[in-house]
Design an enzyme around this catalytic site. Sequence first.
Site, PDB file in Angstrom:
ATOM      1  N   SER A 173      -0.901  -0.565   5.086  1.00  0.00           N
ATOM      2  CA  SER A 173      -0.575   0.782   5.596  1.00  0.00           C
ATOM      3  C   SER A 173      -0.005   0.695   7.006  1.00  0.00           C
ATOM      4  O   SER A 173       0.963   1.380   7.345  1.00  0.00           O
ATOM      5  CB  SER A 173      -1.837   1.648   5.659  1.00  0.00           C
ATOM      6  OG  SER A 173      -2.250   2.003   4.382  1.00  0.00           O
TER       7      SER A 173
ATOM      8  N   ARG B 177       4.001   1.424   8.603  1.00  0.00           N
ATOM      9  CA  ARG B 177       4.234   2.325   9.745  1.00  0.00           C
ATOM     10  C   ARG B 177       4.904   1.572  10.896  1.00  0.00           C
ATOM     11  O   ARG B 177       5.806   2.102  11.546  1.00  0.00           O
ATOM     12  CB  ARG B 177       2.910   2.960  10.171  1.00  0.00           C
ATOM     13  CG  ARG B 177       2.468   4.048   9.160  1.00  0.00           C
ATOM     14  CD  ARG B 177       0.991   4.295   9.197  1.00  0.00           C
ATOM     15  NE  ARG B 177       0.584   5.410   8.349  1.00  0.00           N
ATOM     16  CZ  ARG B 177       0.347   5.332   7.028  1.00  0.00           C
ATOM     17  NH1 ARG B 177       0.480   4.176   6.381  1.00  0.00           N
ATOM     18  NH2 ARG B 177      -0.027   6.411   6.350  1.00  0.00           N
TER      19      ARG B 177
ATOM     20  N   GLY C 145       4.514   3.711  -3.136  1.00  0.00           N
ATOM     21  CA  GLY C 145       4.365   5.142  -2.877  1.00  0.00           C
ATOM     22  C   GLY C 145       4.459   5.443  -1.392  1.00  0.00           C
ATOM     23  O   GLY C 145       5.038   6.457  -0.983  1.00  0.00           O
TER      24      GLY C 145
ATOM     25  N   ARG D 104       5.349   8.737 -10.591  1.00  0.00           N
ATOM     26  CA  ARG D 104       4.335   9.268  -9.657  1.00  0.00           C
ATOM     27  C   ARG D 104       4.775  10.603  -9.042  1.00  0.00           C
ATOM     28  O   ARG D 104       5.960  10.855  -8.842  1.00  0.00           O
ATOM     29  CB  ARG D 104       4.023   8.213  -8.589  1.00  0.00           C
ATOM     30  CG  ARG D 104       3.324   7.018  -9.240  1.00  0.00           C
ATOM     31  CD  ARG D 104       2.983   5.952  -8.264  1.00  0.00           C
ATOM     32  NE  ARG D 104       1.962   6.371  -7.317  1.00  0.00           N
ATOM     33  CZ  ARG D 104       1.566   5.621  -6.294  1.00  0.00           C
ATOM     34  NH1 ARG D 104       2.123   4.446  -6.079  1.00  0.00           N
ATOM     35  NH2 ARG D 104       0.630   6.058  -5.490  1.00  0.00           N
TER      36      ARG D 104
ATOM     37  N   SER E 172      -4.380  13.516   1.904  1.00  0.00           N
ATOM     38  CA  SER E 172      -3.535  12.354   1.606  1.00  0.00           C
ATOM     39  C   SER E 172      -2.796  11.913   2.863  1.00  0.00           C
ATOM     40  O   SER E 172      -2.044  12.686   3.460  1.00  0.00           O
ATOM     41  CB  SER E 172      -2.521  12.703   0.511  1.00  0.00           C
ATOM     42  OG  SER E 172      -1.416  11.829   0.574  1.00  0.00           O
TER      43      SER E 172
ATOM     44  N   ASP F 235      -8.710   3.476  -2.045  1.00  0.00           N
ATOM     45  CA  ASP F 235      -8.133   2.275  -2.667  1.00  0.00           C
ATOM     46  C   ASP F 235      -9.201   1.263  -3.089  1.00  0.00           C
ATOM     47  O   ASP F 235      -8.900   0.314  -3.819  1.00  0.00           O
ATOM     48  CB  ASP F 235      -7.147   1.604  -1.696  1.00  0.00           C
ATOM     49  CG  ASP F 235      -5.890   2.447  -1.500  1.00  0.00           C
ATOM     50  OD1 ASP F 235      -5.603   3.291  -2.374  1.00  0.00           O
ATOM     51  OD2 ASP F 235      -5.208   2.258  -0.486  1.00  0.00           O
TER      52      ASP F 235
ATOM     53  N   LYS G 253      -2.257   6.805  -9.025  1.00  0.00           N
ATOM     54  CA  LYS G 253      -1.925   5.607  -8.246  1.00  0.00           C
ATOM     55  C   LYS G 253      -0.964   4.718  -9.050  1.00  0.00           C
ATOM     56  O   LYS G 253      -0.378   5.176 -10.022  1.00  0.00           O
ATOM     57  CB  LYS G 253      -3.204   4.867  -7.843  1.00  0.00           C
ATOM     58  CG  LYS G 253      -4.111   5.691  -6.924  1.00  0.00           C
ATOM     59  CD  LYS G 253      -3.482   5.904  -5.562  1.00  0.00           C
ATOM     60  CE  LYS G 253      -4.358   6.763  -4.678  1.00  0.00           C
ATOM     61  NZ  LYS G 253      -3.700   7.117  -3.416  1.00  0.00           N
TER      62      LYS G 253
ATOM     63  N   ARG H 239      -4.286  -3.721  -7.489  1.00  0.00           N
ATOM     64  CA  ARG H 239      -5.726  -3.592  -7.243  1.00  0.00           C
ATOM     65  C   ARG H 239      -6.546  -3.748  -8.536  1.00  0.00           C
ATOM     66  O   ARG H 239      -7.691  -4.172  -8.500  1.00  0.00           O
ATOM     67  CB  ARG H 239      -6.041  -2.274  -6.539  1.00  0.00           C
ATOM     68  CG  ARG H 239      -5.364  -2.179  -5.182  1.00  0.00           C
ATOM     69  CD  ARG H 239      -5.981  -1.129  -4.281  1.00  0.00           C
ATOM     70  NE  ARG H 239      -5.037  -0.675  -3.292  1.00  0.00           N
ATOM     71  CZ  ARG H 239      -4.718  -1.316  -2.165  1.00  0.00           C
ATOM     72  NH1 ARG H 239      -5.290  -2.455  -1.873  1.00  0.00           N
ATOM     73  NH2 ARG H 239      -3.828  -0.818  -1.327  1.00  0.00           N
TER      74      ARG H 239
HETATM   75  C1  S3P Z   1      -1.785   5.174   1.992  1.00  0.00           C
HETATM   76  C2  S3P Z   1      -2.480   6.288   1.631  1.00  0.00           C
HETATM   77  C3  S3P Z   1      -3.267   6.411   0.399  1.00  0.00           C
HETATM   78  C4  S3P Z   1      -3.529   5.054  -0.232  1.00  0.00           C
HETATM   79  C5  S3P Z   1      -2.306   4.188  -0.244  1.00  0.00           C
HETATM   80  C6  S3P Z   1      -1.805   3.957   1.153  1.00  0.00           C
HETATM   81  C7  S3P Z   1      -1.031   5.166   3.251  1.00  0.00           C
HETATM   82  O1  S3P Z   1      -2.535   7.186  -0.533  1.00  0.00           O
HETATM   83  O2  S3P Z   1      -4.024   5.215  -1.540  1.00  0.00           O
HETATM   84  O3  S3P Z   1      -2.589   2.941  -0.841  1.00  0.00           O
HETATM   85  O4  S3P Z   1      -0.638   4.079   3.733  1.00  0.00           O
HETATM   86  O5  S3P Z   1      -0.821   6.246   3.805  1.00  0.00           O
HETATM   87  P1  S3P Z   1      -2.668   8.798  -0.575  1.00  0.00           P
HETATM   88  O6  S3P Z   1      -2.182   9.310   0.718  1.00  0.00           O
HETATM   89  O7  S3P Z   1      -1.759   9.207  -1.704  1.00  0.00           O
HETATM   90  O8  S3P Z   1      -4.110   9.060  -0.835  1.00  0.00           O
END
Ligand code: S3P
Length: 423
Positions: A22, A26, A92, A120, A163, A310, A337, A384
Amino acid sequence: MDIISSKKPGLKGRIEIPADKSITHRAFMFSALTKGKNIITNYSKGADCMSTLKIIRQLGCEVEFINDKQLIINAKNALIKPLSPLDCGNSGTTTRLMAGMLAGQKFNTELFGDESLSLRPMKRIIEPLELMGAKFEHNNYKLPIKISGQNLNGITYNSPLSSAQVKSCILLAGLFANGKTTFIEPYKSRNHTELMFEYMNADIQIKGNEITVSKSELSPSAITICGDISSAAFFIIAALITENSDITLKNIGINETRTGIIDILKQMNANIEILNEKTVSNEKVADIRVKYSDLKATTIEGSQIPRLIDEIPIIAVAATQAAGTTIIKNAQDLRNKEADRISAVTEFLKNMGADIEEKQDGFIINGKTKLKGNCETDTKHDHRIAMSAFVAGLVCEKPVKIKEFEWVNISFPEFLTLMEKLY
Ligand code: S3P
Protein backbone atom coordinates in the site's frame (compact mmCIF):
# COMPACT_ATOMS: atom_id res chain seq x y z
CA MET A 1 3.61 -23.47 -11.06
CA ASP A 2 2.25 -26.20 -8.77
CA ILE A 3 3.86 -26.56 -5.33
CA ILE A 4 3.55 -28.85 -2.31
CA SER A 5 3.09 -27.58 1.24
CA SER A 6 3.69 -30.06 4.08
CA LYS A 7 4.13 -30.38 7.84
CA LYS A 8 7.28 -28.77 9.31
CA PRO A 9 8.93 -29.46 12.68
CA GLY A 10 9.17 -25.76 13.65
CA LEU A 11 10.02 -22.34 12.16
CA LYS A 12 13.08 -20.55 13.54
CA GLY A 13 15.09 -17.44 12.58
CA ARG A 14 15.12 -13.70 11.87
CA ILE A 15 14.00 -12.39 8.49
CA GLU A 16 13.17 -9.10 6.82
CA ILE A 17 9.76 -8.92 5.14
CA PRO A 18 9.62 -6.97 1.82
CA ALA A 19 8.22 -3.45 1.60
CA ASP A 20 4.60 -2.53 2.21
CA LYS A 21 2.49 -2.73 -0.96
CA SER A 22 0.00 0.00 0.00
CA ILE A 23 2.77 2.43 0.92
CA THR A 24 4.81 1.62 -2.21
CA HIS A 25 1.84 2.41 -4.50
CA ARG A 26 1.45 5.75 -2.74
CA ALA A 27 5.17 6.57 -2.78
CA PHE A 28 5.26 5.95 -6.57
CA MET A 29 2.05 7.86 -7.35
CA PHE A 30 2.59 10.81 -5.03
CA SER A 31 6.20 11.23 -6.24
CA ALA A 32 4.74 11.55 -9.75
CA LEU A 33 2.77 14.58 -8.54
CA THR A 34 5.85 16.51 -7.35
CA LYS A 35 8.16 18.70 -9.40
CA GLY A 36 11.57 17.16 -8.83
CA LYS A 37 13.56 14.22 -7.58
CA ASN A 38 12.13 11.63 -5.13
CA ILE A 39 14.26 8.87 -3.60
CA ILE A 40 12.36 5.72 -2.69
CA THR A 41 14.16 3.22 -0.47
CA ASN A 42 12.89 -0.36 0.01
CA TYR A 43 9.95 -0.61 -2.39
CA SER A 44 7.66 -3.58 -3.09
CA LYS A 45 8.69 -5.57 -6.17
CA GLY A 46 5.32 -7.31 -6.45
CA ALA A 47 3.53 -7.17 -9.82
CA ASP A 48 0.86 -4.78 -8.45
CA CYS A 49 3.38 -2.06 -7.56
CA MET A 50 5.19 -2.63 -10.84
CA SER A 51 1.89 -1.85 -12.63
CA THR A 52 1.82 1.49 -10.82
CA LEU A 53 5.48 2.21 -11.62
CA LYS A 54 4.95 1.49 -15.32
CA ILE A 55 1.96 3.84 -15.41
CA ILE A 56 3.76 6.79 -13.83
CA ARG A 57 6.48 6.35 -16.48
CA GLN A 58 3.79 6.50 -19.17
CA LEU A 59 2.60 9.71 -17.50
CA GLY A 60 6.03 11.31 -18.01
CA CYS A 61 8.14 10.42 -14.93
CA GLU A 62 11.72 9.23 -15.29
CA VAL A 63 12.59 6.23 -13.11
CA GLU A 64 16.21 5.47 -12.32
CA PHE A 65 17.08 2.22 -10.49
CA ILE A 66 20.02 2.98 -8.14
CA ASN A 67 20.50 -0.45 -6.57
CA ASP A 68 18.45 -3.46 -5.47
CA LYS A 69 16.64 -1.40 -2.79
CA GLN A 70 16.51 2.15 -4.16
CA LEU A 71 15.06 4.05 -7.06
CA ILE A 72 14.68 7.69 -8.03
CA ILE A 73 11.49 9.11 -9.51
CA ASN A 74 12.13 12.31 -11.39
CA ALA A 75 8.82 14.09 -11.89
CA LYS A 76 8.43 16.86 -14.44
CA ASN A 77 6.30 19.99 -14.15
CA ALA A 78 3.05 18.12 -14.76
CA LEU A 79 1.83 14.73 -15.89
CA ILE A 80 1.67 14.24 -19.65
CA LYS A 81 -0.97 12.52 -21.76
CA PRO A 82 0.05 8.85 -22.15
CA LEU A 83 0.36 7.46 -25.67
CA SER A 84 -1.74 4.36 -24.91
CA PRO A 85 -4.31 3.02 -22.39
CA LEU A 86 -2.91 2.36 -18.90
CA ASP A 87 -2.67 -1.29 -17.75
CA CYS A 88 -3.50 -1.71 -14.04
CA GLY A 89 -2.90 -5.48 -14.21
CA ASN A 90 -4.47 -7.17 -11.17
CA SER A 91 -4.25 -4.10 -8.94
CA GLY A 92 -7.35 -2.50 -7.41
CA THR A 93 -5.21 0.08 -5.60
CA THR A 94 -3.56 1.20 -8.87
CA THR A 95 -6.94 1.54 -10.59
CA ARG A 96 -8.81 3.38 -7.87
CA LEU A 97 -6.04 5.77 -6.84
CA MET A 98 -5.07 6.48 -10.48
CA ALA A 99 -8.70 7.30 -11.32
CA GLY A 100 -8.61 10.00 -8.61
CA MET A 101 -5.24 11.30 -9.83
CA LEU A 102 -6.30 11.45 -13.47
CA ALA A 103 -9.87 12.79 -13.16
CA GLY A 104 -8.65 16.40 -12.77
CA GLN A 105 -5.87 16.38 -15.40
CA LYS A 106 -5.95 18.39 -18.65
CA PHE A 107 -6.01 15.27 -20.85
CA ASN A 108 -8.00 12.07 -21.39
CA THR A 109 -6.87 8.58 -20.36
CA GLU A 110 -8.12 5.01 -20.27
CA LEU A 111 -7.57 2.42 -17.51
CA PHE A 112 -7.85 -1.33 -18.08
CA GLY A 113 -6.86 -4.48 -16.19
CA ASP A 114 -6.78 -8.28 -16.18
CA GLU A 115 -9.81 -10.58 -16.06
CA SER A 116 -10.24 -10.41 -12.27
CA LEU A 117 -9.77 -6.63 -12.05
CA SER A 118 -12.29 -6.17 -14.88
CA LEU A 119 -14.95 -7.80 -12.67
CA ARG A 120 -14.31 -5.60 -9.62
CA PRO A 121 -16.70 -2.77 -8.63
CA MET A 122 -15.69 0.79 -9.58
CA LYS A 123 -19.04 2.49 -8.79
CA ARG A 124 -17.61 3.24 -5.34
CA ILE A 125 -15.11 5.69 -6.92
CA ILE A 126 -16.98 6.78 -10.05
CA GLU A 127 -20.02 8.10 -8.14
CA PRO A 128 -18.14 10.44 -5.76
CA LEU A 129 -15.72 11.57 -8.51
CA GLU A 130 -18.73 12.45 -10.70
CA LEU A 131 -20.06 14.58 -7.84
CA MET A 132 -16.76 16.51 -8.12
CA GLY A 133 -17.40 17.06 -11.86
CA ALA A 134 -15.36 14.13 -13.25
CA LYS A 135 -16.46 12.47 -16.51
CA PHE A 136 -16.15 8.76 -17.35
CA GLU A 137 -17.18 6.24 -20.00
CA HIS A 138 -17.62 2.68 -18.72
CA ASN A 139 -19.78 -0.38 -19.02
CA ASN A 140 -21.74 -0.94 -15.79
CA TYR A 141 -19.00 0.66 -13.61
CA LYS A 142 -16.37 -1.89 -14.65
CA LEU A 143 -12.98 -1.59 -16.39
CA PRO A 144 -12.06 -0.54 -19.03
CA ILE A 145 -12.86 3.04 -18.01
CA LYS A 146 -12.24 6.16 -20.12
CA ILE A 147 -11.52 9.27 -18.07
CA SER A 148 -12.00 12.70 -19.62
CA GLY A 149 -9.98 15.21 -17.57
CA GLN A 150 -12.13 18.01 -16.11
CA ASN A 151 -11.97 21.01 -13.77
CA LEU A 152 -13.04 19.49 -10.44
CA ASN A 153 -14.80 21.06 -7.49
CA GLY A 154 -14.34 20.00 -3.87
CA ILE A 155 -17.16 18.10 -2.13
CA THR A 156 -17.97 16.73 1.31
CA TYR A 157 -18.48 13.00 0.87
CA ASN A 158 -19.98 10.77 3.54
CA SER A 159 -18.74 7.40 2.35
CA PRO A 160 -20.97 4.37 3.01
CA LEU A 161 -17.80 2.20 2.91
CA SER A 162 -14.66 2.25 5.06
CA SER A 163 -12.27 1.86 2.15
CA ALA A 164 -8.77 3.33 1.94
CA GLN A 165 -8.84 3.00 -1.83
CA VAL A 166 -12.01 5.11 -2.11
CA LYS A 167 -10.71 7.61 0.46
CA SER A 168 -7.34 7.95 -1.30
CA CYS A 169 -8.99 8.32 -4.70
CA ILE A 170 -11.12 11.25 -3.49
CA LEU A 171 -8.26 12.90 -1.58
CA LEU A 172 -6.02 12.65 -4.69
CA ALA A 173 -8.75 14.24 -6.82
CA GLY A 174 -9.03 16.89 -4.06
CA LEU A 175 -5.41 17.96 -4.73
CA PHE A 176 -6.58 19.20 -8.15
CA ALA A 177 -10.08 20.49 -7.17
CA ASN A 178 -11.26 24.03 -6.42
CA GLY A 179 -12.18 24.54 -2.77
CA LYS A 180 -12.03 21.99 0.00
CA THR A 181 -12.62 18.24 -0.37
CA THR A 182 -13.73 16.38 2.75
CA PHE A 183 -13.99 12.60 3.04
CA ILE A 184 -15.81 11.01 6.00
CA GLU A 185 -15.86 7.24 6.59
CA PRO A 186 -17.81 5.07 9.08
CA TYR A 187 -14.71 3.38 10.57
CA LYS A 188 -11.11 4.42 10.04
CA SER A 189 -9.45 2.61 7.13
CA ARG A 190 -5.65 2.54 6.57
CA ASN A 191 -4.31 6.11 6.64
CA HIS A 192 -1.10 5.88 4.59
CA THR A 193 -2.37 8.52 2.14
CA GLU A 194 -3.01 11.02 4.94
CA LEU A 195 0.39 10.36 6.55
CA MET A 196 2.27 10.65 3.25
CA PHE A 197 0.34 13.80 2.25
CA GLU A 198 1.48 15.34 5.57
CA TYR A 199 5.04 14.13 4.96
CA MET A 200 5.01 15.70 1.47
CA ASN A 201 3.51 18.99 2.73
CA ALA A 202 0.03 18.81 1.19
CA ASP A 203 -2.70 21.07 2.62
CA ILE A 204 -4.50 18.43 4.75
CA GLN A 205 -6.47 18.42 8.00
CA ILE A 206 -7.22 15.20 9.87
CA LYS A 207 -10.04 15.13 12.47
CA GLY A 208 -10.69 11.51 13.40
CA ASN A 209 -12.54 9.87 10.49
CA GLU A 210 -12.97 13.22 8.67
CA ILE A 211 -10.16 14.25 6.31
CA THR A 212 -10.02 17.54 4.38
CA VAL A 213 -7.62 18.48 1.57
CA SER A 214 -7.28 21.62 -0.56
CA LYS A 215 -5.58 22.14 -3.91
CA SER A 216 -1.89 21.74 -3.21
CA GLU A 217 1.45 20.60 -4.57
CA LEU A 218 3.41 17.76 -3.02
CA SER A 219 7.10 18.34 -2.18
CA PRO A 220 9.74 16.01 -3.68
CA SER A 221 10.80 13.65 -0.89
CA ALA A 222 12.99 10.81 0.32
CA ILE A 223 10.67 7.99 1.39
CA THR A 224 11.81 4.84 3.18
CA ILE A 225 9.18 2.10 3.16
CA CYS A 226 8.72 -0.38 6.05
CA GLY A 227 8.02 -4.11 5.79
CA ASP A 228 4.44 -5.09 4.95
CA ILE A 229 2.40 -6.26 7.95
CA SER A 230 -0.04 -7.95 5.54
CA SER A 231 2.83 -10.07 4.16
CA ALA A 232 4.24 -10.58 7.68
CA ALA A 233 0.82 -11.95 8.74
CA PHE A 234 1.44 -15.22 6.85
CA PHE A 235 4.70 -15.76 8.77
CA ILE A 236 3.20 -14.68 12.11
CA ILE A 237 0.40 -17.22 11.81
CA ALA A 238 2.70 -19.92 10.39
CA ALA A 239 4.84 -19.59 13.56
CA LEU A 240 1.82 -19.44 15.91
CA ILE A 241 0.38 -22.73 14.62
CA THR A 242 3.61 -24.71 13.94
CA GLU A 243 4.91 -26.34 17.15
CA ASN A 244 8.41 -25.30 18.36
CA SER A 245 8.44 -22.06 16.33
CA ASP A 246 10.20 -18.85 17.38
CA ILE A 247 10.74 -16.23 14.66
CA THR A 248 11.52 -12.51 14.48
CA LEU A 249 10.34 -10.33 11.60
CA LYS A 250 12.38 -7.15 11.29
CA ASN A 251 11.27 -3.66 10.33
CA ILE A 252 7.51 -4.19 9.98
CA GLY A 253 4.99 -1.32 9.68
CA ILE A 254 2.84 -1.12 12.82
CA ASN A 255 0.59 1.79 11.82
CA GLU A 256 -2.45 1.33 14.09
CA THR A 257 -4.86 1.32 11.12
CA ARG A 258 -3.12 -1.94 10.05
CA THR A 259 -2.44 -3.73 13.36
CA GLY A 260 -5.90 -5.25 13.83
CA ILE A 261 -4.16 -8.59 13.15
CA ILE A 262 -1.84 -8.16 16.17
CA ASP A 263 -4.68 -7.08 18.49
CA ILE A 264 -6.89 -10.00 17.45
CA LEU A 265 -4.11 -12.57 17.71
CA LYS A 266 -3.18 -11.30 21.19
CA GLN A 267 -6.87 -11.66 22.10
CA MET A 268 -6.51 -15.26 20.84
CA ASN A 269 -3.66 -15.84 23.34
CA ALA A 270 -0.82 -15.42 20.82
CA ASN A 271 2.72 -14.96 22.13
CA ILE A 272 3.73 -11.85 20.13
CA GLU A 273 6.24 -9.19 21.21
CA ILE A 274 6.67 -5.78 19.55
CA LEU A 275 10.31 -4.64 19.83
CA ASN A 276 12.48 -1.66 18.80
CA GLU A 277 9.65 0.73 17.89
CA LYS A 278 10.58 3.80 15.81
CA THR A 279 9.11 6.17 13.21
CA VAL A 280 10.35 6.12 9.61
CA SER A 281 8.98 8.50 6.93
CA ASN A 282 5.96 9.29 9.17
CA GLU A 283 5.06 5.58 9.68
CA LYS A 284 5.60 3.53 12.86
CA VAL A 285 7.92 0.53 12.46
CA ALA A 286 9.02 -2.33 14.80
CA ASP A 287 10.39 -5.87 14.96
CA ILE A 288 7.84 -8.59 15.73
CA ARG A 289 8.79 -11.75 17.65
CA VAL A 290 6.34 -14.67 17.49
CA LYS A 291 6.37 -18.04 19.27
CA TYR A 292 4.14 -21.09 18.85
CA SER A 293 1.00 -20.55 21.02
CA ASP A 294 -2.09 -22.35 22.25
CA LEU A 295 -4.69 -20.24 20.45
CA LYS A 296 -8.28 -19.62 21.65
CA ALA A 297 -11.26 -18.62 19.49
CA THR A 298 -12.53 -15.03 19.18
CA THR A 299 -15.12 -12.83 17.43
CA ILE A 300 -14.06 -10.27 14.80
CA GLU A 301 -16.51 -7.59 13.60
CA GLY A 302 -17.37 -3.89 13.09
CA SER A 303 -14.56 -1.36 13.37
CA GLN A 304 -11.96 -4.16 13.58
CA ILE A 305 -12.67 -5.25 9.98
CA PRO A 306 -10.94 -2.39 8.05
CA ARG A 307 -7.90 -2.77 10.34
CA LEU A 308 -7.35 -6.39 9.18
CA ILE A 309 -9.35 -6.77 5.96
CA ASP A 310 -6.49 -8.35 3.97
CA GLU A 311 -5.53 -10.69 6.83
CA ILE A 312 -8.94 -12.39 7.17
CA PRO A 313 -8.05 -15.40 4.95
CA ILE A 314 -4.97 -16.20 7.06
CA ILE A 315 -6.83 -15.46 10.33
CA ALA A 316 -9.38 -18.08 9.21
CA VAL A 317 -6.47 -20.57 8.96
CA ALA A 318 -5.41 -19.62 12.53
CA ALA A 319 -9.01 -20.09 13.72
CA THR A 320 -8.97 -23.75 12.62
CA GLN A 321 -6.10 -24.24 15.14
CA ALA A 322 -7.77 -22.23 17.98
CA ALA A 323 -9.88 -23.88 20.69
CA GLY A 324 -13.57 -22.89 20.42
CA THR A 325 -15.78 -21.11 17.88
CA THR A 326 -14.36 -18.13 15.97
CA ILE A 327 -16.92 -15.83 14.34
CA ILE A 328 -15.93 -13.35 11.62
CA LYS A 329 -18.72 -10.99 10.48
CA ASN A 330 -19.32 -7.63 8.70
CA ALA A 331 -16.62 -8.60 6.18
CA GLN A 332 -18.87 -8.81 3.06
CA ASP A 333 -16.41 -6.68 1.01
CA LEU A 334 -14.10 -9.71 1.02
CA ARG A 335 -16.30 -11.00 -1.81
CA ASN A 336 -15.07 -8.05 -3.95
CA LYS A 337 -11.33 -8.68 -3.60
CA GLU A 338 -9.00 -10.36 -6.14
CA ALA A 339 -11.25 -13.42 -5.70
CA ASP A 340 -14.41 -13.94 -3.62
CA ARG A 341 -12.28 -14.58 -0.53
CA ILE A 342 -15.19 -15.82 1.63
CA SER A 343 -15.99 -18.68 -0.72
CA ALA A 344 -12.32 -19.32 -1.66
CA VAL A 345 -11.24 -19.69 2.01
CA THR A 346 -14.23 -21.90 2.83
CA GLU A 347 -13.45 -24.14 -0.15
CA PHE A 348 -9.76 -24.78 0.55
CA LEU A 349 -10.17 -25.14 4.32
CA LYS A 350 -13.12 -27.56 3.93
CA ASN A 351 -11.02 -29.50 1.45
CA MET A 352 -8.25 -29.83 4.04
CA GLY A 353 -10.70 -31.04 6.70
CA ALA A 354 -11.61 -27.85 8.65
CA ASP A 355 -14.97 -27.26 10.36
CA ILE A 356 -15.94 -23.98 8.65
CA GLU A 357 -19.32 -22.53 7.70
CA GLU A 358 -19.60 -19.83 5.04
CA LYS A 359 -21.79 -16.81 5.85
CA GLN A 360 -22.75 -13.93 3.54
CA ASP A 361 -20.41 -11.59 5.47
CA GLY A 362 -17.84 -13.95 6.99
CA PHE A 363 -17.39 -17.38 8.60
CA ILE A 364 -18.04 -19.53 11.65
CA ILE A 365 -15.03 -21.75 12.36
CA ASN A 366 -14.86 -24.47 15.03
CA GLY A 367 -11.41 -25.47 16.31
CA LYS A 368 -9.07 -26.94 17.08
CA THR A 369 -9.16 -29.33 14.13
CA LYS A 370 -6.47 -31.72 12.92
CA LEU A 371 -6.35 -30.80 9.24
CA LYS A 372 -5.87 -33.95 7.17
CA GLY A 373 -4.68 -32.34 3.94
CA ASN A 374 -3.96 -34.97 1.28
CA CYS A 375 -5.73 -32.80 -1.30
CA GLU A 376 -5.25 -30.44 -4.22
CA THR A 377 -6.31 -26.84 -4.08
CA ASP A 378 -6.06 -23.83 -6.37
CA THR A 379 -5.39 -20.18 -5.67
CA LYS A 380 -8.43 -18.72 -7.49
CA HIS A 381 -5.81 -16.41 -9.06
CA ASP A 382 -5.50 -14.62 -5.69
CA HIS A 383 -2.12 -14.07 -3.99
CA ARG A 384 -3.51 -14.07 -0.45
CA ILE A 385 -5.47 -17.30 -1.03
CA ALA A 386 -2.24 -18.90 -2.36
CA MET A 387 -0.24 -17.95 0.77
CA SER A 388 -3.07 -18.83 3.19
CA ALA A 389 -3.39 -22.31 1.65
CA PHE A 390 0.39 -22.76 1.91
CA VAL A 391 0.39 -21.89 5.64
CA ALA A 392 -2.57 -24.23 6.29
CA GLY A 393 -0.51 -26.95 4.56
CA LEU A 394 2.18 -26.55 7.24
CA VAL A 395 -0.17 -28.12 9.83
CA CYS A 396 -1.87 -30.72 7.62
CA GLU A 397 -1.27 -34.41 8.42
CA LYS A 398 -0.55 -35.16 4.75
CA PRO A 399 0.90 -32.81 2.05
CA VAL A 400 -1.26 -30.41 0.06
CA LYS A 401 -0.75 -29.55 -3.63
CA ILE A 402 -1.38 -25.90 -4.50
CA LYS A 403 -1.92 -25.22 -8.19
CA GLU A 404 -0.86 -21.99 -9.96
CA PHE A 405 1.09 -20.78 -6.94
CA GLU A 406 2.74 -18.10 -9.14
CA TRP A 407 -0.15 -15.78 -8.22
CA VAL A 408 1.91 -15.08 -5.07
CA ASN A 409 3.99 -12.73 -7.29
CA ILE A 410 1.23 -10.12 -7.21
CA SER A 411 2.33 -8.96 -3.75
CA PHE A 412 5.13 -11.20 -2.44
CA PRO A 413 7.50 -12.83 -4.98
CA GLU A 414 10.00 -13.55 -2.15
CA PHE A 415 7.47 -15.61 -0.10
CA LEU A 416 8.78 -19.17 -0.71
CA THR A 417 12.48 -18.22 -0.44
CA LEU A 418 11.87 -16.53 2.92
CA MET A 419 9.72 -19.38 4.22
CA GLU A 420 12.46 -21.89 3.31
CA LYS A 421 14.97 -19.91 5.43
CA LEU A 422 12.90 -20.72 8.55
CA TYR A 423 12.57 -24.55 8.23
C1 S3P B 1 -5.73 -0.94 0.10
C2 S3P B 1 -6.96 -0.89 0.70
C3 S3P B 1 -7.79 -2.07 0.97
C4 S3P B 1 -7.00 -3.36 0.86
C5 S3P B 1 -6.10 -3.37 -0.34
C6 S3P B 1 -5.13 -2.23 -0.29
C7 S3P B 1 -4.98 0.30 -0.12
O1 S3P B 1 -8.83 -2.12 0.00
O2 S3P B 1 -7.87 -4.46 0.84
O3 S3P B 1 -5.38 -4.58 -0.40
O4 S3P B 1 -3.76 0.25 -0.38
O5 S3P B 1 -5.59 1.37 -0.01
P1 S3P B 1 -10.24 -1.36 0.24
O6 S3P B 1 -9.95 0.08 0.32
O7 S3P B 1 -11.04 -1.69 -0.99
O8 S3P B 1 -10.79 -1.95 1.49
